[in-house]
Design a protein around this motif. Sequence first.
Motif, PDB file in Angstrom:
ATOM      1  N   SER A 160     -53.106-108.715  33.711  1.00  0.00           N
ATOM      2  CA  SER A 160     -52.213-108.065  32.922  1.00  0.00           C
ATOM      3  C   SER A 160     -51.185-109.022  32.372  1.00  0.00           C
ATOM      4  O   SER A 160     -51.077-110.368  32.734  1.00  0.00           O
ATOM      5  CB  SER A 160     -51.359-107.125  33.838  1.00  0.00           C
ATOM      6  OG  SER A 160     -50.875-107.785  34.793  1.00  0.00           O
ATOM      7  N   ASP A 184     -57.356-105.149  36.338  1.00  0.00           N
ATOM      8  CA  ASP A 184     -56.152-104.688  35.631  1.00  0.00           C
ATOM      9  C   ASP A 184     -55.716-105.571  34.258  1.00  0.00           C
ATOM     10  O   ASP A 184     -55.560-106.695  34.335  1.00  0.00           O
ATOM     11  CB  ASP A 184     -54.690-105.283  36.432  1.00  0.00           C
ATOM     12  CG  ASP A 184     -53.512-104.612  36.086  1.00  0.00           C
ATOM     13  OD1 ASP A 184     -53.483-104.220  34.667  1.00  0.00           O
ATOM     14  OD2 ASP A 184     -52.576-104.468  36.559  1.00  0.00           O
ATOM     15  N   GLN A 206     -53.508-104.588  31.572  1.00  0.00           N
ATOM     16  CA  GLN A 206     -52.643-104.081  30.850  1.00  0.00           C
ATOM     17  C   GLN A 206     -51.623-105.080  30.077  1.00  0.00           C
ATOM     18  O   GLN A 206     -51.491-106.192  30.594  1.00  0.00           O
ATOM     19  CB  GLN A 206     -51.524-103.236  31.762  1.00  0.00           C
ATOM     20  CG  GLN A 206     -50.827-104.014  32.685  1.00  0.00           C
ATOM     21  CD  GLN A 206     -49.995-103.034  33.597  1.00  0.00           C
ATOM     22  OE1 GLN A 206     -49.009-102.241  33.042  1.00  0.00           O
ATOM     23  NE2 GLN A 206     -49.854-103.122  34.785  1.00  0.00           N
ATOM     24  N   ASN A 242     -57.095-100.603  34.247  1.00  0.00           N
ATOM     25  CA  ASN A 242     -55.943-100.413  33.981  1.00  0.00           C
ATOM     26  C   ASN A 242     -55.706-101.147  32.370  1.00  0.00           C
ATOM     27  O   ASN A 242     -56.049-102.343  32.441  1.00  0.00           O
ATOM     28  CB  ASN A 242     -54.789-100.949  34.992  1.00  0.00           C
ATOM     29  CG  ASN A 242     -53.431-100.750  34.274  1.00  0.00           C
ATOM     30  OD1 ASN A 242     -53.515-100.136  33.234  1.00  0.00           O
ATOM     31  ND2 ASN A 242     -52.389-101.051  35.329  1.00  0.00           N
ATOM     32  N   ALA A 274     -53.261-100.209  30.145  1.00  0.00           N
ATOM     33  CA  ALA A 274     -52.118 -99.595  29.818  1.00  0.00           C
ATOM     34  C   ALA A 274     -51.412-100.635  28.829  1.00  0.00           C
ATOM     35  O   ALA A 274     -51.836-101.641  28.854  1.00  0.00           O
ATOM     36  CB  ALA A 274     -51.038 -99.294  30.770  1.00  0.00           C
TER      37      ALA A 274
END
Length: 791
Positions: A431, A451, A453, A474, A476
């Motif tokens: 991320s 992840d 994001q 993830n 996002a």
Amino acid sequence: MAEIKRSGTNNFPCICIYIITFWNNIHISAEHEFTANYSKSLLHAVPKKLATETVVLDLSHNTISKLHTSDFRYLTKLQVLILSYNNISQLDFSVFQYNEDLEHLDLSHNNLRTLSCHPVGRLRYLDLSYNNYTAMTVCPEFSRMVQLERLGLSARRIQKSDFTVLAHLQLDSLFLGLEDLSEYSPGHLLMFNVKSLRIVLPTNTEFPVVLDLNLTDTESLELSNIQGKQVNVIKEFLSKLNKNGKLLNLTLNNIEVSWKNITVMFQYVWQSSIEYFTVHDVTILEIIPQPLSYTNTSLKALTIKDTKLKYMIFDQHAVYQTFADMNIKALTISNSQMVYMVCPSNPSSFTYLCFSNNTLSNTGFEGCNNLKLLETLILQKNQFKELDKVSSMTSHMKSLKYLDLSQNLLQYKDNQNGCYWGGNLAQLNLSFNRLSDLVFSCLPINIQVLDLQNNDIASVSEEMVELTSLKELNLASNRLTDLPGCGRFSSLRWLNVEMNSIFSQASKFLQSCENIKKLKGGHNPFTCSCELRQFINLRKNDFVELVDWPESYMCEYPDDLRGLLLKDFHVSEIVCNTNLLIAVVLITTVVLAVTVSLLCIWFDIPWYLKMLWQWSQVKHRGWKNNTEVLVNNVEFHAFISYSECDCDWVKNVLIPNLEKEDGSIRICQHERNFVAGKSIVENIIDCIEKSYKSIFVLSPNFVQSEWCHYELYFAHHKLFSENADNLILILLESIPAYIIPAKYHQLKAVMAKRTYLEWPKEKSKQGLFWANLRASIHVKLSGNEEMRVLW
């Protein structure tokens, strides 16, 4: 009402954990109806008329100077009272004599000079630190507070008898704020029965307080404010520790030391019973690498945070090698200006490494084969840029399961080399980097939790390697415009796509993501259209749990629906399903057509329409011709031709309905108007010539009458010779075409080309029939006798 804001003694580390635990234990209602928060409210006294049910009362950061029994007497259920950061100068504990449930009392950061003690039997937390005491304030009554677990004290002077009372208490945590200590004689700190001890050491480095500690039962020790001569005191203290002690956790805070001295401290800790050693907020004055003997040790984890270097020129390789060769399980060096890290000289026992918030780059651990036991590697907040090089760095870490590379500068370009990750890597945090869609070509195939994001991902590539083990993803805060499909994530159970640019919901998600149990998709600019219904139905049908539903899911488009919660958006199935809409329209059309047809048949509407059309045509011709007076030899409105077999109908129905009593219509009938002595043909021709119209009553009988055929012939001849529209056909009974003889081609031609009136059997239709018939012969004869049509 609001939750407590604990801004009191920042010097007591256990307080936050305690309050959270205590909060859970007292079961305060969700509406906080038992909590009163008056922090930073400019109060000069305890407010009156507090709710008697109050359990938690926060009066911190005000200017309250006095406390009275009446202030708290009626608060019989009070359990937590926070009075830190006020101006209280005197206190008699008897003011709390009616608060039998009081367990938490914070009086830190006031101006207390005197304290009159009164035992509060259920008190578990008491903080009296940072007041205006000269001597250590420890009342004899403290020994009767047998439930006391956490205590905070501070003073400028310590006497020999100050801690006698504390020796009888079984405390979990004790805080001593001694930075302002101005008077102290060695040997005044007696043994404490405390599990966790925190001491802020005197600023005056002449007081060797630490050397008087007897830590027989202490498991955790935190020492702060280690400056100047205190460093030597700490070294001496550490040298006395042995492997048989109970001390397991040691923290040194705010320490200023040379590399040589800190190496000595490491060596003493290595030989002690300490398992977890933390050095926080350390300033290293000079760095001259020193050898460190890695003997058998009880130490499991070393943590160094927030390091400042006075001099940046030193043998970095030697220093980093010191850490790399440590024979411990876990090592954390965070926010310490590390430029790179070296590989251990020999197979390492590290299972956990954290080098967050430094300046490490792609050269870290390059080609390292001695970290085969490493399971967790945290490299967040560094300067890593090339994802493929990072993957190669981990390829030799056979046991690596968790890797955190968040908040770096990572990118992956199509022209880069392939990626080679450790085979057991299960969790990967990428991320807050600069990764694009190409990242899906550089992922470990056995990854389970990923992840991504806060990157620059616009779509999930369908050409990526199949990640059959991936369970959590993830995505996002990227640039996704559609929900990704799960064709390459067959085991995916949890997906986060919030804060993207998703305005529509791809059907491929609904078709391929059948195994997802949780979807976090809020804060997207949803377009509330038909396609959105499928997304909403995911939750309605218990297909997936939408995290943060419904408050995070709103319509963005169209403008008239902006801000509408998706749960309140409704559109019918028929509008969204094209096939269903077509089927409904077709069915409705067919049903309507059948209904209309049945109604037409039932009410004989075609007949009415036909008759109205004929009437309108007659009226149109009348208006067009505007005939007021005919030629002089026209005497009758109509000549009637019929078969003798139909005479009853003609005489009893047709003629009476046309010839009314007013004489407005005159009918020529052969029985009464043929002239005797003339031949039949002459009479027929004469009557047709004297009549405005010729009415033929058609029926099967008419076909069989030869005279009727003659009459039709002569009338038809008049039609062509005078260019007049003088024929009126009344179909009394249906005439099948096959019964008309071939020689009567004139009749067939007339029936084929002329419009005829059908005689209705139903009485309800006969009125329109007569209206049409009268309209067709409506004219003024030469005798100026007006003919009126009777409707």
